[in-house]
Design an enzyme around this catalytic site. Structure first.
Site, mmCIF file in Angstrom:
data_model
loop_
_atom_site.group_PDB
_atom_site.id
_atom_site.type_symbol
_atom_site.label_atom_id
_atom_site.label_comp_id
_atom_site.label_asym_id
_atom_site.label_seq_id
_atom_site.Cartn_x
_atom_site.Cartn_y
_atom_site.Cartn_z
ATOM 1 N N GLY A 13 44.258 37.630 47.219
ATOM 2 C CA GLY A 13 43.563 38.818 46.728
ATOM 3 C C GLY A 13 42.053 38.660 46.796
ATOM 4 C CE1 TYR A 156 46.441 43.058 35.460
ATOM 5 C CE2 TYR A 156 45.697 42.729 33.206
ATOM 6 C CZ TYR A 156 45.489 42.599 34.561
ATOM 7 O OH TYR A 156 44.338 42.009 35.036
#
Length: 244
Positions: A13, A156
């Site tokens: 990422g 999350y």
């Protein structure tokens, strides 16, 4: 570039935000950085371009960390070229916020799969190559949400808390093999993820009364990857301006 002596780091990422800042920080400290990305080709290439502009080296590698087979194929290619990965930073992750009682199963699965299964898909093959060398550093990017939870982010928070539990367990398993495994838990950092957030209200919850910068997280990651952190493993370092 002499591939036999090059110090290699992988940052998942790494096309923007905290991942980009980490990739740049590691490049500045002597690593040839492999910038992983899923779909943001332009962003990943920009990250590498920023390294090269400063006189450092890097390359991009496109694969979705949640795709076990695609990740394996990509890492097999990387490992066949470089043999050994000295540093791995697990930064890839997504958010799909919503109240738990109204959360679609697909949103739960997507966040858990990308962040937590992605950690498994990347870390296991890289760690297998670290073990014979008896050295290496793995740092995963969690979140303040993984420590204290956050309304509207059950998926999350669960994924980020899972990174902490997995990392602490693995750290205990490989500490005697010379591999260090740590976690960095950022608070509110100036990235695209908070561009719609009520920043003025959020600042009131932060003792330092400001939003953090990606570079402030990156410097902590760089420290944990360095020999200056040679006796640190299984730890969670919060970078959050004093939030508790």
């Amino acid at each position: 570039m002499d591939q036999r002596e090059t110090r290699i780091a992988i940052v998942t990422g790494g096309s923007r935000g905290i991942g980009r800042a980490i990739a740049l920080e590691l490049a500045r400290n002597g690593y040839h950085v492999i910038v992983n990305y899923r779909s943001d080709t332009a962003g990943a290439e920009e990250t590498v371009g920023m390294m090269e502009k400063e006189g450092f080296t890097g390359e991009t590698s496109q694969f979705d960390v949640s795709d076990a087979e695609g990740t394996k194929q990509a890492l097999d290619q990387i490992i066949s070229r470089y043999k050994y990965i000295e540093v791995l930073v697990n930064n890839a992750g997504i958010a799909a916020d919503g109240l738990f009682v109204m959360m679609p199963e697909k949103d739960w699965d997507a966040v858990i799969t990308t962040t937590l299964k992605g950690f498994y898909n990347v870390t296991k093959p890289v760690m297998k190559r670290m073990i014979p060398k008896k050295r290496g550093s793995i740092v995963s990017i969690s979140s303040v949400a993984g420590l204290i939870g956050n309304r509207g982010q059950a998926n999350y928070s669960a994924a980020k808390a899972g990174l902490i539990g997995a990392s602490r367990s693995i750290a205990a398993e490989v500490a005697r093999l010379g591999i260090r495994v740590n976690v960095v838990a950022p608070g509110l950092i100036q990235t695209d993820m908070i561009k719609e957030a009520p920043v003025d209200i959020i600042k009131q919850m932060i003792p330092m009364a400001r939003i953090g910068q990606p570079e402030e997280v990156a410097r902590v990651v760089r420290f944990l990857c360095s020999e200056d952190a040679s006796y640190i493993t299984g730890q969670v370092i919060s970078v959050n301006g004093g939030m508790v």
